[in-house]
Write a protein that holds these residues in place. Structure first.
Motif, PDB file in Angstrom:
ATOM      1  N   ARG A 186      -2.112   5.877   8.804  1.00  0.00           N
ATOM      2  CA  ARG A 186      -3.249   5.657   7.905  1.00  0.00           C
ATOM      3  C   ARG A 186      -4.427   5.108   8.695  1.00  0.00           C
ATOM      4  O   ARG A 186      -4.249   4.496   9.744  1.00  0.00           O
ATOM      5  CB  ARG A 186      -2.828   4.730   6.776  1.00  0.00           C
ATOM      6  N   LYS A 187      -5.619   5.309   8.185  1.00  0.00           N
ATOM      7  CA  LYS A 187      -6.830   4.933   8.919  1.00  0.00           C
ATOM      8  C   LYS A 187      -7.258   3.492   8.649  1.00  0.00           C
ATOM      9  O   LYS A 187      -8.357   3.105   8.998  1.00  0.00           O
ATOM     10  CB  LYS A 187      -7.951   5.902   8.587  1.00  0.00           C
ATOM     11  N   HIS A 190       1.213   0.121  -1.882  1.00  0.00           N
ATOM     12  CA  HIS A 190       1.871   0.121  -0.578  1.00  0.00           C
ATOM     13  C   HIS A 190       3.193  -0.643  -0.692  1.00  0.00           C
ATOM     14  O   HIS A 190       3.191  -1.830  -0.993  1.00  0.00           O
ATOM     15  CB  HIS A 190       0.956  -0.518   0.460  1.00  0.00           C
ATOM     16  N   TRP A 216       2.915   4.780  11.270  1.00  0.00           N
ATOM     17  CA  TRP A 216       1.790   4.358  10.433  1.00  0.00           C
ATOM     18  C   TRP A 216       0.609   5.245  10.811  1.00  0.00           C
ATOM     19  O   TRP A 216      -0.017   5.058  11.851  1.00  0.00           O
ATOM     20  CB  TRP A 216       1.457   2.889  10.659  1.00  0.00           C
ATOM     21  N   LEU A 265      -4.120   5.693  -1.554  1.00  0.00           N
ATOM     22  CA  LEU A 265      -2.748   5.651  -1.044  1.00  0.00           C
ATOM     23  C   LEU A 265      -1.949   4.465  -1.589  1.00  0.00           C
ATOM     24  O   LEU A 265      -0.820   4.229  -1.171  1.00  0.00           O
ATOM     25  CB  LEU A 265      -2.769   5.659   0.485  1.00  0.00           C
ATOM     26  N   ASP A 288      -8.466   8.927   2.634  1.00  0.00           N
ATOM     27  CA  ASP A 288      -8.019   8.010   3.688  1.00  0.00           C
ATOM     28  C   ASP A 288      -8.096   6.552   3.267  1.00  0.00           C
ATOM     29  O   ASP A 288      -7.851   5.658   4.068  1.00  0.00           O
ATOM     30  CB  ASP A 288      -8.882   8.196   4.945  1.00  0.00           C
TER      31      ASP A 288
END
Length: 172
Positions: free
Chosen positions: A114-115, A102, A112, A99, A94
């Motif tokens: 994502r955390k 970007h 969106w 990830l 996470d």
């Protein structure tokens, strides 16, 4: 750790960062760090050469002190993200590290999930807003790419000809 330093602890114009201990402790890989550097506007260092699990950093003689300071600030911020993973505050899957990079498409996408915030993804440091470099694509499967090379060069026979038309690259 920096590999291959001299007796006095210094290195040459390039240096190799050994991320293997970090990977063992946190699961964060050299690729995670290299790709996250793109979010800070830096070209990813050479990964896993000449030693697997490392990054070879090669600042050029043309980099001024402020650019080197920005690189150090980026590395310190990335280390803080690694510490978040290592402490269990953030799961590696996470994290902005795993990830990264970007892309503009990632940030502008309505979905969106994502955390972490879009701000953390796209502008992880204050200086980035003034001159944002957007990576053109997210992560790719490096091993697949290495094993399945696609060449858009003209065929070798074209180099035997003087015909300019034959020298144009093939469409991908």
């Amino acid at each position: 750790d920096v590999l291959f330093v001299g007796r006095n602890g210094q290195c040459a114009h390039e240096f190799i960062l050994d991320l293997r201990p970090l990977k063992a402790a946190t699961g964060v890989t050299e690729e995670d760090v290299a790709k996250r550097l793109q979010d800070y506007g830096f070209h990813s260092p050479t990964m896993s050469w000449p030693v697997a699990g490392t990054l070879m950093v090669e600042p050029t003689e043309s980099e001024d002190l402020s650019e080197l300071d920005r690189f150090c600030d980026a590395m310190l911020a990335i280390r803080s993200e690694i510490d978040d993973v290592g402490s269990g505050r953030v799961a590696i899957e996470d994290s902005p590290l795993r990830l990264a990079p970007h892309t503009m498409d990632d940030i502008l996408n309505e979905k969106w999930d994502r955390k972490y915030s879009r701000e953390t993804a796209a502008y992880p440091a204050p200086w980035i807003r003034a001159n944002k470099f957007w990576p053109t694509c997210g992560r790719v499967d490096n091993v697949f790419g290495d094993r399945n090379l696609v060449c858009t060069c003209p065929p070798l026979e074209a180099y035997e000809s003087d015909d300019e038309e034959e020298m144009k690259p093939l469409a991908a």
